[in-house]
Design a protein around this motif. Structure first.
Motif, mmCIF file in Angstrom:
data_model
loop_
_atom_site.group_PDB
_atom_site.id
_atom_site.type_symbol
_atom_site.label_atom_id
_atom_site.label_comp_id
_atom_site.label_asym_id
_atom_site.label_seq_id
_atom_site.Cartn_x
_atom_site.Cartn_y
_atom_site.Cartn_z
ATOM 1 N N GLY A 49 0.813 -1.220 0.000
ATOM 2 C CA GLY A 49 0.000 0.000 0.000
ATOM 3 C C GLY A 49 0.839 1.260 0.000
ATOM 4 N N THR A 50 1.937 1.244 0.725
ATOM 5 C CA THR A 50 2.840 2.391 0.751
ATOM 6 C C THR A 50 3.466 2.607 -0.620
ATOM 7 O OG1 THR A 50 3.290 2.029 3.097
ATOM 8 C CG2 THR A 50 4.876 3.378 1.881
ATOM 9 N N MET A 51 3.820 1.505 -1.285
ATOM 10 C CA MET A 51 4.386 1.606 -2.632
ATOM 11 C C MET A 51 3.365 2.184 -3.612
ATOM 12 S SD MET A 51 6.460 -1.994 -2.846
ATOM 13 C CE MET A 51 6.872 -1.726 -4.572
ATOM 14 N N ILE A 52 2.132 1.730 -3.512
ATOM 15 C CA ILE A 52 1.082 2.224 -4.404
ATOM 16 C C ILE A 52 0.806 3.706 -4.143
ATOM 17 C CG2 ILE A 52 -1.395 2.037 -4.881
ATOM 18 C CD1 ILE A 52 -0.935 -1.062 -4.606
ATOM 19 N N ALA A 53 0.779 4.093 -2.875
ATOM 20 C CA ALA A 53 0.527 5.493 -2.530
ATOM 21 C C ALA A 53 1.638 6.405 -3.076
ATOM 22 C CB ALA A 53 0.407 5.654 -1.018
ATOM 23 N N VAL A 60 14.130 1.035 -0.728
ATOM 24 C CA VAL A 60 13.575 0.564 0.547
ATOM 25 C C VAL A 60 13.601 1.666 1.606
ATOM 26 C CG1 VAL A 60 13.967 -1.029 2.481
ATOM 27 C CG2 VAL A 60 14.034 -1.876 0.127
ATOM 28 N N ALA A 61 14.674 2.418 1.666
ATOM 29 C CA ALA A 61 14.781 3.470 2.700
ATOM 30 C C ALA A 61 13.646 4.482 2.587
ATOM 31 C CB ALA A 61 16.133 4.175 2.602
ATOM 32 N N TRP A 62 13.250 4.807 1.366
ATOM 33 C CA TRP A 62 12.152 5.766 1.186
ATOM 34 C C TRP A 62 10.821 5.146 1.587
ATOM 35 C CZ3 TRP A 62 12.794 9.075 -3.841
ATOM 36 C CH2 TRP A 62 14.059 9.676 -3.844
ATOM 37 N N GLU A 88 9.795 -6.516 -7.441
ATOM 38 C CA GLU A 88 11.103 -6.840 -7.996
ATOM 39 C C GLU A 88 12.012 -5.640 -7.812
ATOM 40 O OE1 GLU A 88 10.132 -7.816 -12.048
ATOM 41 O OE2 GLU A 88 10.266 -5.733 -12.697
ATOM 42 N N PHE A 89 13.304 -5.899 -7.880
ATOM 43 C CA PHE A 89 14.286 -4.832 -7.762
ATOM 44 C C PHE A 89 14.757 -4.426 -9.156
ATOM 45 C CE2 PHE A 89 14.667 -7.246 -3.793
ATOM 46 C CZ PHE A 89 14.469 -6.237 -2.871
ATOM 47 N N GLN A 90 14.919 -3.117 -9.339
ATOM 48 C CA GLN A 90 15.432 -2.589 -10.594
ATOM 49 C C GLN A 90 16.521 -1.567 -10.285
ATOM 50 O OE1 GLN A 90 12.175 -1.036 -12.941
ATOM 51 N NE2 GLN A 90 11.331 -3.068 -13.320
ATOM 52 N N ALA A 98 21.265 1.542 -3.929
ATOM 53 C CA ALA A 98 19.877 1.584 -3.443
ATOM 54 C C ALA A 98 18.928 1.283 -4.592
ATOM 55 C CB ALA A 98 19.569 2.938 -2.824
ATOM 56 N N GLN A 99 18.712 0.002 -4.846
ATOM 57 C CA GLN A 99 17.834 -0.385 -5.945
ATOM 58 C C GLN A 99 16.412 0.105 -5.707
ATOM 59 O OE1 GLN A 99 18.496 -4.675 -5.865
ATOM 60 N NE2 GLN A 99 19.457 -4.473 -7.877
ATOM 61 N N LEU A 100 15.682 0.261 -6.808
ATOM 62 C CA LEU A 100 14.276 0.636 -6.723
ATOM 63 C C LEU A 100 13.438 -0.620 -6.532
ATOM 64 C CD1 LEU A 100 14.119 3.221 -9.644
ATOM 65 C CD2 LEU A 100 14.294 3.684 -7.187
ATOM 66 N N VAL A 101 12.408 -0.507 -5.724
ATOM 67 C CA VAL A 101 11.470 -1.606 -5.512
ATOM 68 C C VAL A 101 10.256 -1.321 -6.395
ATOM 69 C CG1 VAL A 101 10.146 -2.918 -3.825
ATOM 70 C CG2 VAL A 101 12.267 -1.780 -3.124
#
Length: 156
Positions: A49-53, A60-62, A88-90, A98-101
């Motif tokens: 939900g946090t990712m969607i928001a 991850v840190a963000w 997935e990580f990109q 710091a990969q993007l989730v």
């Protein structure tokens, strides 16, 4: 030990905080039961939900910052979500380490399914409560959260 006394507002807030902690525990337990059949937990659901928001991939840190959570705990949950194909990580063009989730289609489906289960549950939970009372409660909780985020209350 100091002999300080709580103000009336401080005493009321102290009792409310204790009630909120008990409520949080019960919400997490109910959430775990609600989404268990989807392979989720309340914690995994919250990360999704946090990712969607956020409406964009983040490290991850963000995500942890947005949740007000510990980065290491969020990293563990994200790793579990990645193992199950929900994220997935990109590569992050702004930071090598710091990969993007990124939410996968499977992750979006799991989140949507969880929200479908949540709708009747939350409607039932809200039964008998007035929307205006709920909104006042939300405003107070938001004001307290902002005070804590801004360092307006001494960190113990």
């Amino acid at each position: 030990m100091t002999n300080s006394k709580r103000t009336p507002s401080g005493a009321a807030l102290s009792d409310t905080i204790f009630d909120l902690l008990q409520l949080n525990s019960r919400i997490l337990t109910a959430g775990d039961r609600l989404v268990a059949g989807l392979g989720l937990t309340s914690a995994r659901w919250q990360v999704l939900g946090t990712m969607i928001a956020a409406q964009r991939p983040q490290p991850v840190a963000w995500i942890a910052r947005d949740m007000g959570a510990n980065r290491q705990n969020v990293q563990r949950i994200v790793n579990d979500l990645a193992r199950d194909g929900l994220v997935e990580f990109q590569p992050n063009p702004h930071h090598r380490r710091a990969q993007l989730v990124v939410l996968t289609d499977k992750g979006m489906t799991a989140y949507d399914d969880a929200m479908q289960l949540q709708t009747p549950w939350v409607n039932d939970l809200a039964e008998g409560l007035q929307p205006e009372d709920i909104e006042v409660t939300r405003k107070v909780i938001t004001a307290l959260r902002l005070k804590l985020e801004d360092g307006g209350a001494a960190d113990a």
